[in-house]
Structures are given as structure tokens and as C-alpha cells.
Design a protein around this motif. Sequence first.
Motif, PDB file in Angstrom:
ATOM      1  N   PHE A 111       0.843  -1.197   0.000  1.00 51.80           N
ATOM      2  CA  PHE A 111       0.000   0.000   0.000  1.00 51.80           C
ATOM      3  C   PHE A 111       0.876   1.244   0.000  1.00 51.80           C
ATOM      4  CE2 PHE A 111      -4.231  -1.650   1.036  1.00 51.80           C
ATOM      5  CZ  PHE A 111      -5.040  -0.613   0.608  1.00 51.80           C
ATOM      6  N   VAL A 112       0.515   2.225  -0.831  1.00 51.72           N
ATOM      7  CA  VAL A 112       1.024   3.576  -0.653  1.00 51.72           C
ATOM      8  C   VAL A 112       0.032   4.261   0.271  1.00 51.72           C
ATOM      9  CG1 VAL A 112       1.521   5.788  -1.727  1.00 51.72           C
ATOM     10  CG2 VAL A 112       2.193   3.678  -2.868  1.00 51.72           C
ATOM     11  N   LEU A 113       0.427   4.494   1.509  1.00 53.30           N
ATOM     12  CA  LEU A 113      -0.470   5.080   2.495  1.00 53.30           C
ATOM     13  C   LEU A 113      -0.501   6.602   2.410  1.00 53.30           C
ATOM     14  CD1 LEU A 113       0.355   2.782   5.520  1.00 53.30           C
ATOM     15  CD2 LEU A 113      -1.774   2.841   4.245  1.00 53.30           C
ATOM     16  N   GLY A 114       0.641   7.186   2.098  1.00 53.01           N
ATOM     17  CA  GLY A 114       0.684   8.643   2.022  1.00 53.01           C
ATOM     18  C   GLY A 114       1.952   9.112   1.364  1.00 53.01           C
ATOM     19  N   GLU A 115       2.086  10.428   1.250  1.00 51.89           N
ATOM     20  CA  GLU A 115       3.297  10.991   0.664  1.00 51.89           C
ATOM     21  C   GLU A 115       3.552  12.376   1.247  1.00 51.89           C
ATOM     22  OE1 GLU A 115       2.507  11.052  -3.517  1.00 51.89           O
ATOM     23  OE2 GLU A 115       1.257  12.856  -3.425  1.00 51.89           O
ATOM     24  N   LEU A 116       4.829  12.666   1.433  1.00 49.27           N
ATOM     25  CA  LEU A 116       5.292  14.008   1.769  1.00 49.27           C
ATOM     26  C   LEU A 116       5.747  14.658   0.471  1.00 49.27           C
ATOM     27  CD1 LEU A 116       7.320  12.959   4.922  1.00 49.27           C
ATOM     28  CD2 LEU A 116       5.427  14.597   4.978  1.00 49.27           C
ATOM     29  N   TYR A 117       5.284  15.869   0.180  1.00 48.78           N
ATOM     30  CA  TYR A 117       5.649  16.506  -1.091  1.00 48.78           C
ATOM     31  C   TYR A 117       5.879  17.996  -0.884  1.00 48.78           C
ATOM     32  CZ  TYR A 117       0.717  17.973  -1.257  1.00 48.78           C
ATOM     33  OH  TYR A 117      -0.515  18.518  -0.974  1.00 48.78           O
ATOM     34  N   ARG A 118       6.706  18.551  -1.757  1.00 51.84           N
ATOM     35  CA  ARG A 118       7.042  19.970  -1.677  1.00 51.84           C
ATOM     36  C   ARG A 118       5.928  20.815  -2.317  1.00 51.84           C
ATOM     37  NH1 ARG A 118      12.609  20.743  -0.422  1.00 51.84           N
ATOM     38  NH2 ARG A 118      13.919  18.921  -0.923  1.00 51.84           N
ATOM     39  N   ARG A 119       5.634  21.942  -1.670  1.00 57.28           N
ATOM     40  CA  ARG A 119       4.668  22.875  -2.241  1.00 57.28           C
ATOM     41  C   ARG A 119       4.992  24.279  -1.762  1.00 57.28           C
ATOM     42  NH1 ARG A 119       0.054  21.740  -4.869  1.00 57.28           N
ATOM     43  NH2 ARG A 119       1.458  20.040  -5.497  1.00 57.28           N
ATOM     44  N   GLN A 120       5.359  25.165  -2.722  1.00 57.26           N
ATOM     45  CA  GLN A 120       5.644  26.576  -2.452  1.00 57.26           C
ATOM     46  C   GLN A 120       6.679  26.756  -1.336  1.00 57.26           C
ATOM     47  OE1 GLN A 120       1.794  28.332  -1.736  1.00 57.26           O
ATOM     48  NE2 GLN A 120       1.216  28.246  -3.909  1.00 57.26           N
ATOM     49  N   GLY A 121       7.777  26.007  -1.468  1.00 59.53           N
ATOM     50  CA  GLY A 121       8.893  26.145  -0.548  1.00 59.53           C
ATOM     51  C   GLY A 121       8.742  25.411   0.769  1.00 59.53           C
ATOM     52  N   GLY A 122       7.621  24.734   0.966  1.00 59.24           N
ATOM     53  CA  GLY A 122       7.414  23.972   2.198  1.00 59.24           C
ATOM     54  C   GLY A 122       7.049  22.532   1.890  1.00 59.24           C
ATOM     55  N   TRP A 123       6.632  21.812   2.929  1.00 59.36           N
ATOM     56  CA  TRP A 123       6.258  20.409   2.780  1.00 59.36           C
ATOM     57  C   TRP A 123       4.806  20.224   3.198  1.00 59.36           C
ATOM     58  CZ3 TRP A 123       9.176  16.512   0.697  1.00 59.36           C
ATOM     59  CH2 TRP A 123      10.546  16.761   0.524  1.00 59.36           C
ATOM     60  N   LYS A 124       4.145  19.273   2.517  1.00 58.98           N
ATOM     61  CA  LYS A 124       2.797  18.848   2.886  1.00 58.98           C
ATOM     62  C   LYS A 124       2.738  17.330   2.930  1.00 58.98           C
ATOM     63  CE  LYS A 124      -0.194  22.648   1.439  1.00 58.98           C
ATOM     64  NZ  LYS A 124      -1.429  23.002   0.671  1.00 58.98           N
ATOM     65  N   PHE A 125       1.712  16.835   3.647  1.00 63.79           N
ATOM     66  CA  PHE A 125       1.462  15.396   3.675  1.00 63.79           C
ATOM     67  C   PHE A 125       0.089  15.148   3.059  1.00 63.79           C
ATOM     68  CE2 PHE A 125      -0.669  11.771   5.709  1.00 63.79           C
ATOM     69  CZ  PHE A 125       0.202  10.752   5.328  1.00 63.79           C
ATOM     70  N   ARG A 126       0.010  14.168   2.144  1.00 65.41           N
ATOM     71  CA  ARG A 126      -1.255  13.794   1.511  1.00 65.41           C
ATOM     72  C   ARG A 126      -1.573  12.330   1.836  1.00 65.41           C
ATOM     73  NH1 ARG A 126      -0.072  14.589  -3.641  1.00 65.41           N
ATOM     74  NH2 ARG A 126      -1.064  16.629  -3.817  1.00 65.41           N
ATOM     75  N   ALA A 127      -2.821  12.054   2.197  1.00 64.24           N
ATOM     76  CA  ALA A 127      -3.297  10.685   2.388  1.00 64.24           C
ATOM     77  C   ALA A 127      -3.595  10.081   1.024  1.00 64.24           C
ATOM     78  CB  ALA A 127      -4.545  10.680   3.267  1.00 64.24           C
ATOM     79  N   VAL A 128      -2.998   8.918   0.709  1.00 62.61           N
ATOM     80  CA  VAL A 128      -3.124   8.333  -0.630  1.00 62.61           C
ATOM     81  C   VAL A 128      -4.023   7.094  -0.619  1.00 62.61           C
ATOM     82  CG1 VAL A 128      -1.876   7.338  -2.586  1.00 62.61           C
ATOM     83  CG2 VAL A 128      -0.907   9.279  -1.355  1.00 62.61           C
ATOM     84  N   GLY A 129      -3.577   6.000   0.022  1.00 60.94           N
ATOM     85  CA  GLY A 129      -4.408   4.798   0.098  1.00 60.94           C
ATOM     86  C   GLY A 129      -4.523   4.022  -1.196  1.00 60.94           C
ATOM     87  N   GLN A 130      -3.425   3.871  -1.929  1.00 58.36           N
ATOM     88  CA  GLN A 130      -3.412   3.107  -3.180  1.00 58.36           C
ATOM     89  C   GLN A 130      -2.795   1.741  -2.937  1.00 58.36           C
ATOM     90  OE1 GLN A 130      -1.253   4.949  -6.381  1.00 58.36           O
ATOM     91  NE2 GLN A 130      -1.246   3.096  -7.647  1.00 58.36           N
ATOM     92  N   GLY A 131      -3.521   0.659  -3.295  1.00 58.65           N
ATOM     93  CA  GLY A 131      -3.048  -0.688  -3.018  1.00 58.65           C
ATOM     94  C   GLY A 131      -2.430  -1.369  -4.224  1.00 58.65           C
TER      95      GLY A 131
END
Length: 517
Positions: free
Chosen positions: A133-153
Motif C-alpha cells: 500500500f502507498v499510504l501517504g506521501e510528503l511533497y514539496r509545495r511553495q517552498g514547504g512540505w505537505k502530507f497527503r493521504a493516498v491509500g493506493q493498493g
Amino acid sequence: MTKGANVPVQIPAVRIELGWQAGPGGLDADASALLLVAGKVRSDNDFVFYNQAAHPSGAIRHEGKQRGATVLDVLTADLSQVESQIETIVIAASSDGATFGEFTGLYVRIVDAGSGAEVARFDSVGATTETAFVLGELYRRQGGWKFRAVGQGYASGLAGLATDFGISVDDEQPQAPEFAPPPPPVPSQQQHPAPPMPPQGQFAPPPGQHPAPPMPPQGGFPVPQPAPVPPPGQYPPPPGQYPPPPGPDSYGQPGSQQGQFPPAPGQFAAPPGQYTPPTGPGSHGQPGFQQGQFASSPAQPPPPSGQPVNLNKISLTKEAPSVSLTKQGATGGIMRINLNWTAPPATKGLFSRKGGALDLDLCCFWELTDGSKGDIRAVGNFGGLHAPPFIQLDKDDRSGTAVNGENLDINLDHTAQFRRILVFATLWEGAKDFRGVHATATLYPVNSPPIEMTVGGCVDNSRDMVLALIENINGELVVRREGRFVPPPFGKPRWGVAEIDKAYGWGLNWAPGKGKS
């Protein structure tokens, strides 16, 4: 969080916790991270998981498992150190022999590494036949970081997931443990019938066995036996003996007299030309062990460019109990042995402090080819990596809450000097015995897949659990799962360690020790 939602991550150092509820089936999963540019890894080095525990930048690390009612597998990330080219850090889970539809309470959580405050949490729902499972991802956005909930199996497991992101995977399966170990050591006469007498004229025991020496009188302090003189060319022990003075033990815990190496104040004496660790008080007053020294988990070096990533793990079971470290390629470096455990709620028993958590100690007996021998335990000697016995305990985890559990490090650069090492766990506090406790020992050799073994099912009053025997057999270092519970003698509940000595014929000398401070 719901699937697809995102939140800002405004702190640089985070813990990434993959968690699920422990169950009777022993379901297991592993956390991993993939560092991506335009949706793909740059090389196999951008994959961090149990066989490749640290990214070359040092920004992402796989820290390991913590077992309990909720099982955790933990990654850490220093987002300020992530290379500027990296756009996304994918956080994935892969199962070991099960589908995620069998898991209960699977989640991923982002936690402030400093304060422990929760930043984000995503609980996975609706899993069926997926094995990754890809549960989530940390990604760059406008010079900072965000976390997104993914849930892809993924139904193709960790290999399929890794390949999808550009990892070249070694499809070769690990060889089944094929080493035929010698018969087990002679057990104690109190627990098993005595072995048959050898034919007339036969004096040597079968290979791998060690006859048990006569036991000293209860509570006695017999004179330690000097090590035999080694053949020419073998490592000679320094002259002299070290008989530690007896002392009262409020817990009645036995302490061994090792009797072979005369340490300088606070540590082992190293042979000429070998590195001697600096002296200093340890985290629990142990001489010669400085808190933090050699305690960090040895990261596996990233594979050379072009070498496929090995996703394999080896499990030792009753049906396949042994494996050759030598044949697996583990011929040097520091091998870590990690102990974690799943336990019932703490009980108010004979040795349980009010509100105390279960306290297990990772221990070992050691014997070198020159005949010297001893023990490494939290109530005695923490050992040393660069002088005999070339084994070191990193800490005493009394709470059971440390992510990395307790660890023994073994310096396999000195493989030729090891005769045998017996790894076991002692129950110090939190329950009367091992009933209901399951312990998992994982060996992390360099250049070899991790080796796991789980021991449980105690049905008596044993407070000592033998995990594994590591033996040098004709120059080949072999690990054998023991999975044996050893009950203490009547009226001496903390003397099970001496019963292990008897069962395996180690021949140490026991007297009351000092217990834990």
C-alpha cells in the motif's frame, strides 16, 4: 484525514509511524520510503526499507519495529536535509505473508520528532487482497512540505510497488536454510533423560556438543578454571584472571565469574594494536560503556549503482531452524541482533512493580576459540566490540517502549575467534513468567537479508527464553533457532540463567549478583 486530503508539515524533523493492531496470527508489515523526482527514483539508493536502512543523504532512515498491543514500524525524516531535486517522498507498507484485508487498524501517522505531537494521521480502510500500500506521501509545495493521504493498493507486494517507481528488484529467492546442524546440546537431567553413553574408547563428544561440567555446590564460589592453552597461531588470552567479588543481590539474581580477561578499570583489555574504547561510566553505571557509543543502528550500505535491490528476509522456524551466515555472505562487519516483544497487560505478580511495564533483557553466553567464555547481560557486563568478546549490548530498555528495543552487536570481523554464542532473553519484571509473551529476534548481518525468529507458547513458569545458538562449525558461522523455555530451579525464580548454562554445558561459575540499580 480522509483519502486525498492534505495538511502542511511545518517542522523539519518528523517520525513516520506505520501501525496496526497485533493479533494472534502474528501479522507483520514493513514500512518503506521512496524518494522521487518526476514520479520515479533516481537510482535504487532512493529506496529506504529494512534491507537498506538509510538514504545516502542521511535525511531518511528506517528505525525498525516496536511490538506491543499496537505494532509500529518507524521511519524518521529530516526534511531540511532532503536533497533539493527530490519532489516527493512516498510512504508505503508491505505485508509479510498476508493481505492487508487481514489487518486491523492499519494507519500511518506523522509525528513531530521533538515534541511527539501528531501532525497528521490517515487510517486505511477497505483493503482486501492487497499486499502493498502507498499510504501517504510528503511533497514539496511553495517552498514547504505537505502530507497527503493516498491509500493506493498493490496486489504484487513490495516488489511490484518498488518496480512501479523505478526500482530494479532482485527476483532471486533466498536459499532455504539447508545447513544440517549437529544434534542439540546435552540437556539438563532434571528436564530430559540423560543421553546414551558413548561406545568404549570414544572420548570426544559429537561435533557441536559440549559436555556440561560438574555443577558447583549451591551458592558456592569454586575457583574459576583457566582457559586451555590454544594451539600456535590462535589468539592467546591476556595472562591473569578476573574473579569479581561476591555481593548480595536483593533480587537473588546470579552473577557469573568469567575468569579469563583481566580488564583495566572499567573495560576489557585489548590486545596490542587493537582499538580500546575510552573508559567512562555507562548509562547504567556499567564500566567501559559510554552512553551512545556503538549504540546507533548500523545502516546497511547502499548497493552499488546497477545492483538490484534485494527484498528478501529469512525466517527461521521449527521446520527450517538454521541458516549459514557464511553462505549468505555475512563474513564481516557489525551484525545487530534486535529483540522486540508482544506482551499481555502488566500483571501484579511476584516481580512486578505497581504499574511497571514488561521488562525483558537481551543476553548472551559467549565462548571463543581460545577457550575463554563469559556472559553479557544488563545486570553484569555490557561487553565490547573491539576487544574480546567482540560483542556488545547497547542498552537496557526497562520500559519496552523503545522503538529499537534492545540490541546486541557482534563484530563479525572476528568470526574466526568465535566458537559459539547463545542468545537468550530473561524476564526481569512485569509478569511472573513467559506465558502469553511472544518475542521476536531479528539479526541484521551486513551483505545478507535480515534473519527473523519468533518464540512464544510458554506453558510453565519459565522466566528465560533461549532464542538462538550461533556456532562456528568448520569455519562456517551457523545460526540455529532454539525456541526453548528454561524453568528456574525450585525456590530460586531468578536462577534460570544458571539452568541455561547447565542445559548447554557452558561451564560458567555462578554466585549471587548485584541486580539492577
